[in-house]
Write a protein that holds these residues in place. Structure first.
Motif, short mmCIF file in Angstrom:
data_model
loop_
_atom_site.label_atom_id
_atom_site.label_comp_id
_atom_site.label_asym_id
_atom_site.label_seq_id
_atom_site.Cartn_x
_atom_site.Cartn_y
_atom_site.Cartn_z
N PRO A 114 0.83 -1.21 0.00
CA PRO A 114 0.00 0.00 0.00
C PRO A 114 0.86 1.26 0.00
O PRO A 114 2.06 1.22 0.30
CB PRO A 114 -0.80 -0.12 1.30
CG PRO A 114 0.09 -0.92 2.20
CD PRO A 114 0.80 -1.90 1.31
N VAL A 115 0.24 2.40 -0.28
CA VAL A 115 0.96 3.67 -0.36
C VAL A 115 1.52 4.10 0.98
O VAL A 115 2.41 4.97 1.04
CB VAL A 115 0.03 4.76 -0.95
CG1 VAL A 115 -1.07 5.13 0.04
CG2 VAL A 115 0.83 5.98 -1.38
N SER A 116 1.09 3.50 2.06
CA SER A 116 1.65 3.85 3.37
C SER A 116 3.15 3.61 3.43
O SER A 116 3.85 4.24 4.22
CB SER A 116 0.95 3.05 4.48
OG SER A 116 1.15 1.66 4.31
N VAL A 117 3.67 2.71 2.58
CA VAL A 117 5.12 2.47 2.54
C VAL A 117 5.84 3.71 2.01
O VAL A 117 6.82 4.18 2.60
CB VAL A 117 5.44 1.23 1.69
CG1 VAL A 117 6.94 1.11 1.43
CG2 VAL A 117 4.91 -0.03 2.37
N GLU A 118 5.37 4.24 0.89
CA GLU A 118 5.97 5.46 0.35
C GLU A 118 5.84 6.62 1.33
O GLU A 118 6.77 7.42 1.51
CB GLU A 118 5.33 5.81 -0.99
CG GLU A 118 5.77 4.97 -2.16
CD GLU A 118 5.10 3.61 -2.23
OE1 GLU A 118 5.45 2.82 -3.12
OE2 GLU A 118 4.21 3.34 -1.40
N GLN A 119 4.70 6.70 1.98
CA GLN A 119 4.49 7.77 2.96
C GLN A 119 5.46 7.64 4.13
O GLN A 119 5.99 8.65 4.63
CB GLN A 119 3.04 7.73 3.46
CG GLN A 119 2.03 8.10 2.38
CD GLN A 119 0.59 7.77 2.76
OE1 GLN A 119 0.35 6.94 3.64
NE2 GLN A 119 -0.36 8.39 2.09
N ALA A 120 5.72 6.41 4.57
CA ALA A 120 6.66 6.19 5.67
C ALA A 120 8.08 6.62 5.28
O ALA A 120 8.81 7.20 6.09
CB ALA A 120 6.64 4.73 6.09
N LEU A 121 8.46 6.33 4.04
CA LEU A 121 9.79 6.73 3.58
C LEU A 121 9.95 8.24 3.54
O LEU A 121 10.97 8.79 3.97
CB LEU A 121 10.07 6.14 2.20
CG LEU A 121 10.38 4.64 2.16
CD1 LEU A 121 10.36 4.13 0.73
CD2 LEU A 121 11.73 4.36 2.81
#
Length: 247
Positions: A114-121
């Protein structure tokens, strides 16, 4: 900052599905492919200039570029790896070195998350301005032998990254998404070049290790409890199709 998707691999364990397609173009939700999910995630965090590294079945990706641009409202540039079927991805990532100076959010083209991975980075980059690289880290999953495992030092920086690490000594699994700071462009390009010249079968993660061994600061961004999968075989693909409906 730009998005970068590595989509050059042959996916031999996924045949016959990959007889004529790279893994990145395998459908996981209706006509939505793994590549569609990667592009959608990058666009969702504001990265609309995208480089896609192609190799095996590159023409299949090239033939969909315009449709992908329209669907995701992005601009796509292809970089071709003509050794993709023989050499590993340290060389693939090195081929994209001209873009490192813009700052890069790298995602593997065979991973569904999910996009939460990119957001975490991106959040970790704001919180850790001195880092050269930031790796998305699953520190929840129980580890085994196949995973790309990460060991941290007492500062919370990457000390080692390898599939060969003892799972009991590792702090988590690298999930195939990295933020590359623009300031690390030259050092990373050189580390990757050293890596593939020593052995073209090496992974780009070995280049990350080379960078860390030279004093580079490789930080991590824990992703929390997130459903994700790296698609290597048909069992993984079935799992990706379950996860994709929630992405």
């Amino acid at each position: 900052m730009i998005g970068l998707v590595l989509a050059a691999g042959a996916g031999r364990r996924l045949r016959p599905d990959t007889d004529h397609l790279p893994k990145a173009l395998l459908p996981v939700r209706g006509d939505v492919t793994i590549l569609d999910i990667a592009l959608a995630n990058l666009a969702a965090v504001g990265l609309t200039d995208i480089v896609v590294l192609v190799g095996y079945a590159a023409a299949a990706v090239a033939g969909r570029v315009r449709a992908l641009e329209r669907r995701h409202h992005v601009a796509i540039e292809l970089v071709h790896n003509d050794r993709a079927e023989d050499w590993n991805n340290a060389y693939s990532l090195w081929l994209a070195r001209a873009y490192f100076g813009e700052g890069v959010l790298l995602v593997n083209g065979d991973t569904v998350h999910p996009v939460s991975v990119e957001q975490a980075l991106l959040a970790a980059a704001a919180a850790q301005p001195g880092a050269d690289l930031i790796l998305a880290l699953d520190d929840v999953k129980q580890l085994a032998d196949e995973e790309m495992k990460v060991m941290l030092d007492d500062r919370g920086l990457m000390r080692r990254i390898s599939k060969l690490l003892d799972p009991a000594e590792a702090d988590g699994e690298y999930i195939g998404a990295t933020l590359i700071e623009a300031t690390a462009a030259g050092a990373l390009a050189d580390a990757l070049q050293v890596t593939w010249r020593i052995d073209p079968s090496r992974y780009y993660e070995d280049g990350f290790q080379e960078l860390a061994d030279r004093g580079g600061a490789v930080a991590v961004a824990p992703i929390g409890t997130v459903d994700w999968v790296e698609v290597d075989d048909h069992q993984d693909l079935a799992r990706a199709r379950e996860i994709a409906w929630r992405c």
